[in-house]
Motif scaffolding. Structure first.
Motif, mmCIF file in Angstrom:
data_model
loop_
_atom_site.group_PDB
_atom_site.id
_atom_site.type_symbol
_atom_site.label_atom_id
_atom_site.label_comp_id
_atom_site.label_asym_id
_atom_site.label_seq_id
_atom_site.Cartn_x
_atom_site.Cartn_y
_atom_site.Cartn_z
ATOM 1 N N HIS A 68 19.430 -6.396 9.930
ATOM 2 C CA HIS A 68 18.237 -5.726 10.448
ATOM 3 C C HIS A 68 17.062 -5.790 9.475
ATOM 4 C CE1 HIS A 68 20.758 -4.340 13.685
ATOM 5 N NE2 HIS A 68 21.611 -3.878 12.790
ATOM 6 N N GLY A 69 16.988 -6.872 8.722
ATOM 7 C CA GLY A 69 15.912 -7.038 7.753
ATOM 8 C C GLY A 69 14.845 -8.021 8.183
ATOM 9 N N GLU A 70 14.775 -8.316 9.496
ATOM 10 C CA GLU A 70 13.790 -9.296 9.968
ATOM 11 C C GLU A 70 12.364 -8.882 9.627
ATOM 12 O OE1 GLU A 70 15.786 -7.646 12.103
ATOM 13 O OE2 GLU A 70 16.860 -9.048 13.388
ATOM 14 N N CYS B 226 7.206 -9.837 4.147
ATOM 15 C CA CYS B 226 7.198 -10.399 2.800
ATOM 16 C C CYS B 226 6.507 -11.757 2.794
ATOM 17 C CB CYS B 226 8.627 -10.514 2.270
ATOM 18 S SG CYS B 226 8.729 -11.276 0.645
ATOM 19 N N TRP B 227 6.892 -12.623 3.721
ATOM 20 C CA TRP B 227 6.324 -13.974 3.750
ATOM 21 C C TRP B 227 4.896 -13.995 4.285
ATOM 22 C CZ3 TRP B 227 7.921 -17.703 0.864
ATOM 23 C CH2 TRP B 227 9.238 -17.677 0.399
ATOM 24 N N ARG C 177 -5.905 -10.112 -1.793
ATOM 25 C CA ARG C 177 -4.869 -10.802 -2.570
ATOM 26 C C ARG C 177 -4.017 -9.822 -3.369
ATOM 27 N NH1 ARG C 177 -6.348 -16.716 -3.289
ATOM 28 N NH2 ARG C 177 -8.178 -16.930 -1.982
ATOM 29 N N ALA C 178 -4.637 -8.844 -3.986
ATOM 30 C CA ALA C 178 -3.881 -7.857 -4.766
ATOM 31 C C ALA C 178 -3.009 -6.996 -3.857
ATOM 32 C CB ALA C 178 -4.835 -6.985 -5.571
ATOM 33 N N ALA C 179 -3.576 -6.539 -2.744
ATOM 34 C CA ALA C 179 -2.811 -5.715 -1.802
ATOM 35 C C ALA C 179 -1.655 -6.508 -1.208
ATOM 36 C CB ALA C 179 -3.719 -5.197 -0.691
ATOM 37 N N ALA C 180 -1.891 -7.769 -0.892
ATOM 38 C CA ALA C 180 -0.839 -8.617 -0.336
ATOM 39 C C ALA C 180 0.248 -8.886 -1.368
ATOM 40 C CB ALA C 180 -1.426 -9.928 0.181
ATOM 41 N N PHE C 181 -0.129 -9.034 -2.624
ATOM 42 C CA PHE C 181 0.850 -9.263 -3.696
ATOM 43 C C PHE C 181 1.803 -8.074 -3.826
ATOM 44 C CE2 PHE C 181 2.096 -8.904 -8.178
ATOM 45 C CZ PHE C 181 2.730 -10.130 -8.363
ATOM 46 N N ILE C 182 1.246 -6.885 -3.889
ATOM 47 C CA ILE C 182 2.070 -5.681 -4.017
ATOM 48 C C ILE C 182 2.911 -5.467 -2.760
ATOM 49 C CG2 ILE C 182 1.968 -3.158 -4.222
ATOM 50 C CD1 ILE C 182 -0.532 -3.661 -6.050
ATOM 51 N N SER C 183 2.307 -5.684 -1.603
ATOM 52 C CA SER C 183 3.025 -5.505 -0.338
ATOM 53 C C SER C 183 4.155 -6.511 -0.188
ATOM 54 C CB SER C 183 2.054 -5.637 0.835
ATOM 55 O OG SER C 183 1.065 -4.640 0.764
ATOM 56 N N SER C 184 3.915 -7.745 -0.561
ATOM 57 C CA SER C 184 4.955 -8.773 -0.487
ATOM 58 C C SER C 184 6.119 -8.426 -1.405
ATOM 59 C CB SER C 184 4.374 -10.138 -0.865
ATOM 60 O OG SER C 184 5.375 -11.135 -0.821
ATOM 61 N N GLY C 185 5.806 -7.982 -2.603
ATOM 62 C CA GLY C 185 6.853 -7.577 -3.538
ATOM 63 C C GLY C 185 7.656 -6.393 -3.032
ATOM 64 N N ALA C 186 6.987 -5.442 -2.420
ATOM 65 C CA ALA C 186 7.678 -4.273 -1.868
ATOM 66 C C ALA C 186 8.636 -4.686 -0.760
ATOM 67 C CB ALA C 186 6.672 -3.250 -1.348
ATOM 68 N N MET C 187 8.217 -5.630 0.065
ATOM 69 C CA MET C 187 9.078 -6.081 1.158
ATOM 70 C C MET C 187 10.224 -6.955 0.651
ATOM 71 S SD MET C 187 8.225 -4.618 3.931
ATOM 72 C CE MET C 187 8.058 -3.198 2.843
ATOM 73 N N ALA C 188 9.992 -7.707 -0.416
ATOM 74 C CA ALA C 188 11.090 -8.465 -1.026
ATOM 75 C C ALA C 188 12.127 -7.492 -1.583
ATOM 76 C CB ALA C 188 10.561 -9.383 -2.131
ATOM 77 N N VAL D 221 -4.198 -8.466 12.087
ATOM 78 C CA VAL D 221 -3.030 -8.049 12.869
ATOM 79 C C VAL D 221 -1.882 -7.664 11.944
ATOM 80 C CG1 VAL D 221 -1.252 -8.861 14.467
ATOM 81 C CG2 VAL D 221 -3.655 -9.336 14.928
ATOM 82 N N VAL D 222 -1.608 -8.488 10.939
ATOM 83 C CA VAL D 222 -0.523 -8.190 10.000
ATOM 84 C C VAL D 222 -0.821 -6.887 9.256
ATOM 85 C CG1 VAL D 222 0.594 -8.966 7.859
ATOM 86 C CG2 VAL D 222 0.288 -10.553 9.757
ATOM 87 N N GLY D 223 -2.054 -6.710 8.802
ATOM 88 C CA GLY D 223 -2.427 -5.484 8.098
ATOM 89 C C GLY D 223 -2.283 -4.244 8.966
ATOM 90 N N LEU D 224 -2.718 -4.328 10.213
ATOM 91 C CA LEU D 224 -2.611 -3.189 11.127
ATOM 92 C C LEU D 224 -1.150 -2.824 11.382
ATOM 93 C CD1 LEU D 224 -3.849 -1.131 13.093
ATOM 94 C CD2 LEU D 224 -3.732 -2.919 14.843
ATOM 95 N N LEU D 225 -0.332 -3.815 11.694
ATOM 96 C CA LEU D 225 1.081 -3.544 11.967
ATOM 97 C C LEU D 225 1.803 -3.000 10.733
ATOM 98 C CD1 LEU D 225 1.922 -6.625 14.192
ATOM 99 C CD2 LEU D 225 1.483 -4.274 14.917
ATOM 100 N N PHE D 226 1.465 -3.532 9.567
ATOM 101 C CA PHE D 226 2.078 -3.073 8.319
ATOM 102 C C PHE D 226 1.672 -1.626 8.037
ATOM 103 C CE2 PHE D 226 2.694 -3.459 3.589
ATOM 104 C CZ PHE D 226 4.036 -3.774 3.628
ATOM 105 N N ALA D 227 0.390 -1.302 8.241
ATOM 106 C CA ALA D 227 -0.085 0.069 8.033
ATOM 107 C C ALA D 227 0.579 1.034 9.012
ATOM 108 C CB ALA D 227 -1.605 0.124 8.176
ATOM 109 N N CYS D 228 0.860 0.571 10.224
ATOM 110 C CA CYS D 228 1.546 1.429 11.203
ATOM 111 C C CYS D 228 2.930 1.833 10.713
ATOM 112 C CB CYS D 228 1.645 0.722 12.551
ATOM 113 S SG CYS D 228 0.079 0.682 13.436
#
Length: 150
Positions: free
Chosen positions: A103-105, A111-112, A74-85, A19-26
């Motif tokens: 508006h950064g919710e 990120c988390w 894990r690698a994709a989540a690491f890069i994605s988390s950093g991008a959102m931070a 679910v998180v991956g799909l929403l993030f890709a959207c």
């Protein structure tokens, strides 16, 4: 009850990841491909190479897709988390202190959520697990049973 919930944990984690991956890709699809109304509501996209929007959209689309599939999670989540931070602290936080004010919710939540996936991995239903299982079978090694635990 606790035992049943613990045994279902990898499946719940796998569904969470999907679910998180799909929403993030959207989010990336909106900015890069103009889907779901695009950036301006009329199918607009961000300019190619525009900093930071285009790069964030690429990370969202590719990272979200990989997380959705459970491939290199894990690698994709690491890069994605950093991008959102980065998005939160450079784009949203200078506007106000609290996410509800700036508006950064979504940046904070993504990120988390991605940060959690760095440590938990793909859970059930991920291609990471399928590929590892096939590699073990091909090498003649016994399958590992390492459940995700809290």
């Amino acid at each position: 009850m606790n035992g049943r919930l613990t045994s279902a944990q990898p499946y719940a984690l796998g569904l969470f990841r999907m679910v998180v991956g799909l929403l993030f890709a959207c989010h990336g699809a909106v900015s890069l491909l103009g889907l779901f109304g695009g950036t301006n509501g009329n199918g607009g996209t961000v300019g190619t190479g525009a900093w930071p929007g285009w790069y964030a959209a690429v990370i969202e689309l590719v990272g979200g897709g990989l997380v959705l599939l459970g491939l290199a999670t894990r690698a994709a989540a690491f890069i994605s988390s950093g991008a959102m931070a980065y998005a939160y602290f450079k784009v949203h936080q200078p506007e106000a202190l609290w996410p509800i004010e700036n508006h950064g919710e979504s940046a904070a939540i993504y990120c988390w959520a991605m940060f959690l996936l760095i440590f938990t991995g793909s859970g059930a239903f991920g291609l990471d697990r399928l590929l590892a299982r096939r590699a073990r079978a091909r090498d003649g090694r016994p399958a590992e049973h390492t459940p995700v635990t809290a």
